[in-house]
Every structure is written in C-alpha cells, then in structure tokens.
Design a protein around this motif. Structure first.
Motif, PDB file in Angstrom:
ATOM      1  N   ASP A 151       0.824  -1.197   0.000  1.00  0.00           N
ATOM      2  CA  ASP A 151       0.000   0.000   0.000  1.00  0.00           C
ATOM      3  C   ASP A 151       0.860   1.248   0.000  1.00  0.00           C
ATOM      4  O   ASP A 151       1.986   1.250   0.458  1.00  0.00           O
TER       5      ASP A 151
ATOM      6  N   ARG B 255      -6.855  -7.981   4.926  1.00  0.00           N
ATOM      7  CA  ARG B 255      -6.417  -7.895   3.547  1.00  0.00           C
ATOM      8  C   ARG B 255      -7.435  -8.571   2.643  1.00  0.00           C
ATOM      9  O   ARG B 255      -8.227  -9.411   3.079  1.00  0.00           O
TER      10      ARG B 255
ATOM     11  N   ASN C 169      -4.960  -4.004   1.523  1.00  0.00           N
ATOM     12  CA  ASN C 169      -5.997  -3.625   2.463  1.00  0.00           C
ATOM     13  C   ASN C 169      -7.331  -3.485   1.725  1.00  0.00           C
ATOM     14  O   ASN C 169      -7.380  -2.874   0.661  1.00  0.00           O
ATOM     15  N   PRO C 170      -8.430  -4.014   2.266  1.00  0.00           N
ATOM     16  CA  PRO C 170      -9.728  -3.927   1.578  1.00  0.00           C
ATOM     17  C   PRO C 170     -10.198  -2.494   1.340  1.00  0.00           C
ATOM     18  O   PRO C 170     -11.023  -2.257   0.464  1.00  0.00           O
ATOM     19  N   ASP C 171      -9.671  -1.526   2.085  1.00  0.00           N
ATOM     20  CA  ASP C 171     -10.068  -0.130   1.909  1.00  0.00           C
ATOM     21  C   ASP C 171      -9.313   0.558   0.780  1.00  0.00           C
ATOM     22  O   ASP C 171      -9.622   1.695   0.431  1.00  0.00           O
ATOM     23  N   ARG C 172      -8.333  -0.099   0.230  1.00  0.00           N
ATOM     24  CA  ARG C 172      -7.537   0.512  -0.843  1.00  0.00           C
ATOM     25  C   ARG C 172      -8.405   0.736  -2.070  1.00  0.00           C
ATOM     26  O   ARG C 172      -9.159  -0.128  -2.488  1.00  0.00           O
ATOM     27  N   LYS C 173      -8.288   1.926  -2.670  1.00  0.00           N
ATOM     28  CA  LYS C 173      -9.115   2.274  -3.830  1.00  0.00           C
ATOM     29  C   LYS C 173      -8.300   2.552  -5.087  1.00  0.00           C
ATOM     30  O   LYS C 173      -8.829   2.537  -6.177  1.00  0.00           O
TER      31      LYS C 173
ATOM     32  N   ASN D  99     -16.514   1.342  -5.681  1.00  0.00           N
ATOM     33  CA  ASN D  99     -17.186   0.484  -4.701  1.00  0.00           C
ATOM     34  C   ASN D  99     -16.977  -0.982  -5.068  1.00  0.00           C
ATOM     35  O   ASN D  99     -17.878  -1.630  -5.588  1.00  0.00           O
TER      36      ASN D  99
ATOM     37  N   SER E  33     -15.535 -13.667   1.692  1.00  0.00           N
ATOM     38  CA  SER E  33     -14.904 -13.183   2.924  1.00  0.00           C
ATOM     39  C   SER E  33     -15.068 -14.213   4.031  1.00  0.00           C
ATOM     40  O   SER E  33     -16.124 -14.808   4.195  1.00  0.00           O
TER      41      SER E  33
ATOM     42  N   TYR F 296     -13.077 -10.836   9.588  1.00  0.00           N
ATOM     43  CA  TYR F 296     -12.459  -9.510   9.630  1.00  0.00           C
ATOM     44  C   TYR F 296     -11.115  -9.450   8.909  1.00  0.00           C
ATOM     45  O   TYR F 296     -10.842  -8.522   8.170  1.00  0.00           O
TER      46      TYR F 296
ATOM     47  N   GLY G 239     -10.742 -10.119   3.801  1.00  0.00           N
ATOM     48  CA  GLY G 239     -11.793  -9.308   3.190  1.00  0.00           C
ATOM     49  C   GLY G 239     -12.424  -9.920   1.966  1.00  0.00           C
ATOM     50  O   GLY G 239     -13.367  -9.385   1.421  1.00  0.00           O
TER      51      GLY G 239
END
Length: 159
Positions: free
Chosen positions: A39, A55, A100-104, A132, A138, A141, A144
């Motif tokens: 990341d 992840r 990371n699952p939040d990575r865009k 999105n 999954s 936690y 992901g």
C-alpha cells in the motif's frame, strides 16, 4: 546413577535451548512473511501493513489494445506495485494483488519493451480507481475476500 542424572540435566537444558531457538525462529519467520508491502499513502510512500491487518485479494483481468486499430498487443509490460506481467498473444494479462480492503487506487506502468516486434507504442501510466468494489468469499475480519476487475488499456503508437 550420578551419570544418569547429569545426562538428564544436560538433555533438559539442551531441549529447552532448542525449543527457545525454534520458537524465536518461527515467530520471526511468521512476521517477515505475513507482512507484504503493497500500500501507498497520499504522498506515494510505501506503507507496510502490520501483522494481523485485514487484507483482500484484488484481481485485475486486463487487455491492452492499439488505440488506432483496436487490435490486441502482445509483449507489453504491465507493472503494479511489486509485480510485473507481460501481455500474451491476445493482449491479455492478469494480476492478483493482496492489499488492504479499503484501498481504492492502483497505479500501473504500461510499456512496450519488445522493440519493433509488434509495432512501437508509447509508454503510459494509469491509475486504476475502484469506487465500490464488491468482495466475495470473505471469511471474517482479517480476510476481506476477493474482487475481480476488468481493465481495458489503449496504447497510442509511438511517433
């Protein structure tokens, strides 16, 4: 009798030291292989995730085409983070990136490295932005899941 006790003490001490060394070695190995640098922050600095960070598996199925003829281009190098792949005869490539699952945002470098073999094309930088992403499979936690994304890249001929 005394000799047996001495050997038992030496045996126990040796086993305790071996056990401690193995425990330390396995712990270090677990931390070093479980943390993958993948990341980047807003300033393009690499962020190393901590052990136990969530992840996800981001899969990119791509195709590189000529912007003029819309024909597939083989032999194009596509780089994402620490991985590099080359397009096949049909201009297709595939990446699997754990992050990371939040990575865009996923910056890619695309370059023609085979000379005149398939024509000359201009290098390009692309930033793949996932608004999105939908994750499947999954398992809680820390895992992901997986998201698959199709990408089409069009390269201009090099003048």
């Amino acid at each position: 009798m005394k000799n047996n006790r001495i050997f038992e003490k030496i045996n126990r001490a040796f086993l305790k030291k071996c056990s401690a060394a193995l425990t330390i070695g396995i712990t270090v190995l677990g931390f070093s292989t479980g943390c993958k640098k993948s990341d980047k922050d807003d300033n393009d600095n690499i962020i190393a995730p901590e052990y136990g960070v969530p992840r996800a598996n981001f899969v990119f199925n791509g195709e590189v085409l000529s912007a003029e003829t819309e024909e597939a281009i083989s032999g194009i190098r596509v780089a994402l983070d620490y991985d590099t792949v080359y397009t096949d005869e049909e201009g297709k490539f595939k990446f699997e990136n754990y992050s990371n699952p939040d990575r865009k945002s996923f910056p890619m470098d695309i370059s023609d490295v085979d000379g005149d073999k398939n024509g000359k094309y201009s290098d390009m930088k692309a930033n793949i932005v996932l608004e999105n992403p939908t994750f499947t499979g999954s398992r809680g936690y820390l895992d992901g899941g997986k998201t698959e994304n199709n990408i089409e890249i069009r390269l201009n001929p090099d003048e």
